[in-house]
Design a protein around this motif. Structure first.
Motif, PDB file in Angstrom:
ATOM      1  N   TYR A 141     -30.240  40.575  53.442  1.00 15.20           N
ATOM      2  CA  TYR A 141     -29.105  39.695  53.738  1.00 15.20           C
ATOM      3  C   TYR A 141     -29.627  38.269  53.845  1.00 15.20           C
ATOM      4  N   ARG A 142     -29.096  37.396  53.015  1.00 14.16           N
ATOM      5  CA  ARG A 142     -29.501  35.987  52.979  1.00 14.16           C
ATOM      6  C   ARG A 142     -31.012  35.867  52.799  1.00 14.16           C
ATOM      7  N   ALA A 143     -31.544  36.690  51.879  1.00 10.20           N
ATOM      8  CA  ALA A 143     -32.972  36.698  51.518  1.00 10.20           C
ATOM      9  C   ALA A 143     -33.863  37.145  52.663  1.00 10.20           C
ATOM     10  N   ALA A 145     -36.417  33.700  39.825  1.00 12.47           N
ATOM     11  CA  ALA A 145     -35.061  34.193  40.054  1.00 12.47           C
ATOM     12  C   ALA A 145     -34.817  34.552  41.509  1.00 12.47           C
ATOM     13  N   GLY A 146     -35.810  35.105  42.192  1.00 13.10           N
ATOM     14  CA  GLY A 146     -35.553  35.593  43.543  1.00 13.10           C
ATOM     15  C   GLY A 146     -36.679  35.407  44.527  1.00 13.10           C
ATOM     16  N   SER A 147     -37.661  34.543  44.227  1.00 13.77           N
ATOM     17  CA  SER A 147     -38.770  34.263  45.143  1.00 13.77           C
ATOM     18  C   SER A 147     -39.545  35.521  45.509  1.00 13.77           C
ATOM     19  N   TRP A 148     -39.624  36.469  44.567  1.00 13.12           N
ATOM     20  CA  TRP A 148     -40.372  37.697  44.821  1.00 13.12           C
ATOM     21  C   TRP A 148     -41.855  37.425  44.540  1.00 13.12           C
ATOM     22  N   LEU A 149     -42.675  37.600  45.578  1.00 17.86           N
ATOM     23  CA  LEU A 149     -44.086  37.222  45.486  1.00 17.86           C
ATOM     24  C   LEU A 149     -44.959  38.460  45.602  1.00 17.86           C
ATOM     25  N   SER A 150     -45.877  38.591  44.635  1.00 21.00           N
ATOM     26  CA  SER A 150     -46.851  39.685  44.655  1.00 21.00           C
ATOM     27  C   SER A 150     -48.050  39.243  43.828  1.00 21.00           C
ATOM     28  N   THR A 151     -49.076  40.090  43.779  1.00 21.68           N
ATOM     29  CA  THR A 151     -50.255  39.760  42.969  1.00 21.68           C
ATOM     30  C   THR A 151     -49.896  39.660  41.491  1.00 21.68           C
ATOM     31  N   ARG A 179     -51.386  31.876  43.552  1.00 18.80           N
ATOM     32  CA  ARG A 179     -50.060  31.288  43.371  1.00 18.80           C
ATOM     33  C   ARG A 179     -50.026  30.050  42.479  1.00 18.80           C
ATOM     34  N   ASP A 180     -51.169  29.557  42.004  1.00 22.74           N
ATOM     35  CA  ASP A 180     -51.135  28.355  41.168  1.00 22.74           C
ATOM     36  C   ASP A 180     -52.225  28.384  40.096  1.00 22.74           C
ATOM     37  N   SER A 216     -40.484  35.539  49.425  1.00 26.19           N
ATOM     38  CA  SER A 216     -41.183  34.386  49.981  1.00 26.19           C
ATOM     39  C   SER A 216     -40.190  33.274  50.289  1.00 26.19           C
ATOM     40  N   GLN A 217     -40.335  32.684  51.469  1.00 28.98           N
ATOM     41  CA  GLN A 217     -39.503  31.543  51.825  1.00 28.98           C
ATOM     42  C   GLN A 217     -40.088  30.236  51.287  1.00 28.98           C
ATOM     43  N   ASP A 218     -41.323  30.301  50.800  1.00 25.68           N
ATOM     44  CA  ASP A 218     -42.018  29.115  50.300  1.00 25.68           C
ATOM     45  C   ASP A 218     -41.978  29.130  48.770  1.00 25.68           C
TER      46      ASP A 218
END
Length: 753
Positions: free
Chosen positions: A408-410, A222-228, A172-173, A206-208
């Protein structure tokens, strides 16, 4: 992630390892911490916890701007080897990440020798690298690094990322300042700084939002979509910067970077080398589902040329119809309503603010006009203004694309996930109570049933049936409440405030959602039975053992634990009192006999006041003149008789009780205690005043016309009360004797052991 000390930029921290005379690297991107994460304390100057201080000597602090831990270059006192010590400010490090770092196989991930907790703070002991970071190396080569060196970098980092991804971890970084140079000849690097790395085997929201904005891909921005795919994007951007010697939008703020990345494919024409340019095109694909990953990178390293993805296609299962005129949202032009609906869902809060919360009707009107290109029936209803904003947005995006996954609401609203959501709502966690309340009040589950599975998200199958079951449980709930044996528990269950109603609704959802999950029901039942054995309350045990009413037991578990704690405290208090009675039994008996004269004085005082009241009433009758003198004389005789009789009974009672006669059993003390109990509340005080006024008025009338009756009634009442006080004392004494005997048995049993 800012906070590690293994070779860094100046803005984040000095490099973990600087050879004598090495120049400090330039500015680096600081990793942003999600606002929902706990605050982190700045680096301390007080030194290490005692357990670590005994093992390591601090050479210097390596703390950086934005750091989430204290980082030190230390020397092992036992071996004189230099190490990097990272001391976290909380004890919630990812154990999965730490375990991976300790057992990792790739040589291109920093070696972590030890992890642990000291003085309630997690720490890591890492290897000490001596070559700075790629950021420093890039700044030393403004024209870009040699393609062969960049290719070696890709081979090593590709292996490191593949190892992480195989373990279900996402770094992630990834960025130049988080890649340390082990050696220049041969060129060898190591990935470090795993502060925000997460264990996420499957793609998802992801909420983070932690991370470095400049190196985050469009789907996350855009949408906090997290993947490899996020890590491969960051690797691609790192390669492009190293190959060109320039940073993406150098000097621009994060908002400008977000707009640029979301606006379309990044231009890679400045990458001169053809092979590296092909690699950047594959790794920097806007569509994360088509972005290059480990397989394509391996093929590229082997000399092949995997196909480069084109513009992002419509998601599987969606209508791919395009319209001539674009709708612009977040600086991006959309020609497909399904793609727009998907991105409105991914950027939920932003979309809700723009279309509904801002108070400006123009964005929503413009969207409805744009959707008119699909035909009059494609124009969605503007929604009921009385409904919550999030509900209106859901109705809008479902009208635009009913096949969208149920979000709904992410939050992913799937039948297999609603039990977790209901449990969080019942416990009042985060926004879960609000989501469950809106799903219930506006009956949203049937609206989500048309969603299809995509990108690791489940579809809406079963949600309509689950909604019907949810409402059936809610109708059953009041009938079940009437079967609860405990009065206070029933009062709690019948609460009508918003919090109580919300918990009831959430538990009914949990009952419906867990109805087909035998394993979850078994876990909840086992936990409730364990609590029932702990609290030892028959009414709670009965509920916990009932397969249907166990949801009511779950609602009452905190109340049951509180009642049990109060009961246990009362029992402990009684045991302590019983032991005290046992120790002081002889002293109390001696005190009872010795204080009989004092008890008699309190009895005489009470009778004196009663006699004074009788005399006052007779005098009032004499002054009123409503009865003849002979009646007044008989009243005085009755007064003397009443006083004498009462004095005898009170004296016998005081002599028998002795030292404990006052205040609990004496006429004066017991009367004041009764009045005090009755007057504890405002309503009680009113009742006491009303009753007292009524008694005085009745006594006055009775005294004026029947003066003989008043002293006889007062004396008789006092004698009856004296008998009641005597019986109360006998009962109290019997309980104390039983407690003393029980304490003696317990003491004897303890000595026997």
């Amino acid at each position: 992630m800012a906070g590690s000390g293994i070779g860094t930029g100046a803005q984040e921290a000095p490099p973990t390892v600087l050879d004598p005379g090495r120049q400090r690297p330039g500015e680096a991107d600081v990793t942003e911490i999600d606002p929902d994460r706990p605050d982190w304390r700045p680096a301390s100057a007080t030194g290490l916890p005692p357990g670590l201080d005994s093992r390591f000597a601090v050479i210097r602090s390596l703390h950086r701007v934005g750091a989430r831990a204290e980082v030190y270059l230390v020397k092992d006192r036992a071996t004189d080897e230099e190490r990097v010590l990272k001391l976290y400010d909380d004890a919630r490090r990812s154990r999965i990440v730490q375990s991976f770092l300790q057992r990792k196989q790739s040589t291109h991930i920093v070696t972590v020798y030890e992890v642990g907790t000291e003085a309630d703070r997690d720490y890591e002991i890492m290897e000490h690298l001596g070559g700075g970071t790629l950021l420093a190396l890039s700044e030393a080569h403004p024209g870009g690094l040699d393609p062969a060196r960049v290719t070696a970098l890709v081979r090593q980092l590709g292996a490191a990322l593949a190892a992480m991804h195989a373990a279900g971890l996402i770094h992630r970084d990834v960025k130049p300042s988080n890649i340390a140079v082990r050696t220049l000849e041969p060129f060898e690097v190591a990935l470090f700084d795993f502060d925000i790395s997460s264990h996420q085997p499957a793609p998802g929201l992801s909420q983070d939002r932690s991370g470095t904005v400049r190196y985050q891909p469009p789907e996350f921005l855009a949408g906090s979509w997290l993947s490899t795919a996020c890590d491969w994007w960051a690797l691609g951007l790192t390669v492009m910067e190293l190959a060109t010697g320039t940073r993406l939008l150098a000097g621009a703020d994060d908002d400008a970077v977000r707009r640029h990345v979301a606006g379309g494919p990044l231009a890679v024409h400045r990458v001169v080398d053809d092979r590296l340019r092909l690699l950047c095109q594959g790794l920097l694909a806007q569509d994360h589902t088509a972005r290059w990953g480990a397989d394509q990178v391996d093929r590229w390293l082997a000399g092949e040329s995997p196909p480069v993805p084109g513009p992002a296609p419509a998601d599987p299962g969606r209508v791919a119809a395009q319209v001539p005129t674009a709708y612009r949202y977040l600086d991006t032009d959309y020609f497909n309503r399904d793609a727009l609906a998907l991105d409105l869902t991914r950027t939920w809060d932003t979309a809700a603010e723009l279309l509904f919360r801002s108070g400006d009707p123009e964005p929503l009107a413009r969207l409805r006009h744009w959707l008119g290109q699909y035909g009059p029936t494609a124009i969605p209803d503007p929604g009921d203004p009385r409904e919550p904003v999030d509900v209106r947005l859901l109705r809008l995006v479902r009208a635009m694309d009913p096949s969208q996954p149920p979000i709904y609401r992410a939050v992913h609203i799937a039948s297999t996930r609603l039990a977790d959501l209901a449990s969080q709502a019942a416990d009042g966690v985060g926004i879960a109570p609000a989501i469950v309340r809106e799903l219930w009040n506006h009956r949203l589950l049937p609206l989500l049933t048309t969603g299809v599975a995509a990108d690791g998200l489940e579809g809406g199958a079963g949600l309509a049936e689950l909604d019907a079951g949810w409402r059936a449980w809610y109708e059953w709930w009041p009938r079940a409440v009437r079967t609860v044996a405990d009065d206070e528990a029933r009062r709690i269950l019948r609460g009508r405030d918003a919090e109580a109603t919300g918990r009831t609704v959430a538990l009914c959802l949990l009952a419906a959602a867990a109805g087909t999950d035998d394993a979850r029901r078994a876990d909840i039942s086992a936990d409730l039975r364990r609590r029932a054995r702990s609290v030892r309350l028959p009414w709670f045990t009965e509920l916990a053992q009932d397969p249907d009413r166990m949801w009511i037991a779950l609602r009452l578990s905190r109340h049951a634990e509180q009642v049990a704690a109060e009961r246990d405290e009362e029992e402990a208090r009684e045991r302590r009192h019983a032991r005290w009675l046992l120790r002081n039994q002889r002293l109390r008996e001696w005190s009872r006999r010795q204080n009989r004269p004092l008890a008699l004085s309190w009895a005489v005082a009470g009778v004196f006041l009663m006699g004074l009241l009788c005399a006052l009433t007779v005098s009032v009758s004499d002054i009123a003149g409503q009865v003849p003198g002979t009646t007044i004389l008989r009243a005085w005789v009755a007064t003397v008789f009443a006083v004498a009789s009462t004095l005898g009974f009170e004296s016998l009672l005081a002599w028998e009780i002795g030292g404990r006669f006052h205040p609990r059993y004496s006429m004066l003390g017991a009367g004041l205690i009764l009045l005090g109990r009755a007057a504890r509340t405002i309503a009680g005080r009113g009742i006491v005043l009303a009753v007292t006024a009524g008694v005085l008025a009745g006594a006055y009338l009775l005294t004026v016309y029947q003066p003989v009756t008043t002293p006889l009634v007062l004396g008789g009442t006092t004698i009856v009360w004296a008998v009641a006080r005597y019986l109360s004392w006998r009962a109290d004494a019997a309980r104390e004797r039983a407690a003393v005997e029980r304490a003696a048995r317990e003491l004897g049993a303890g000595l026997g052991r």
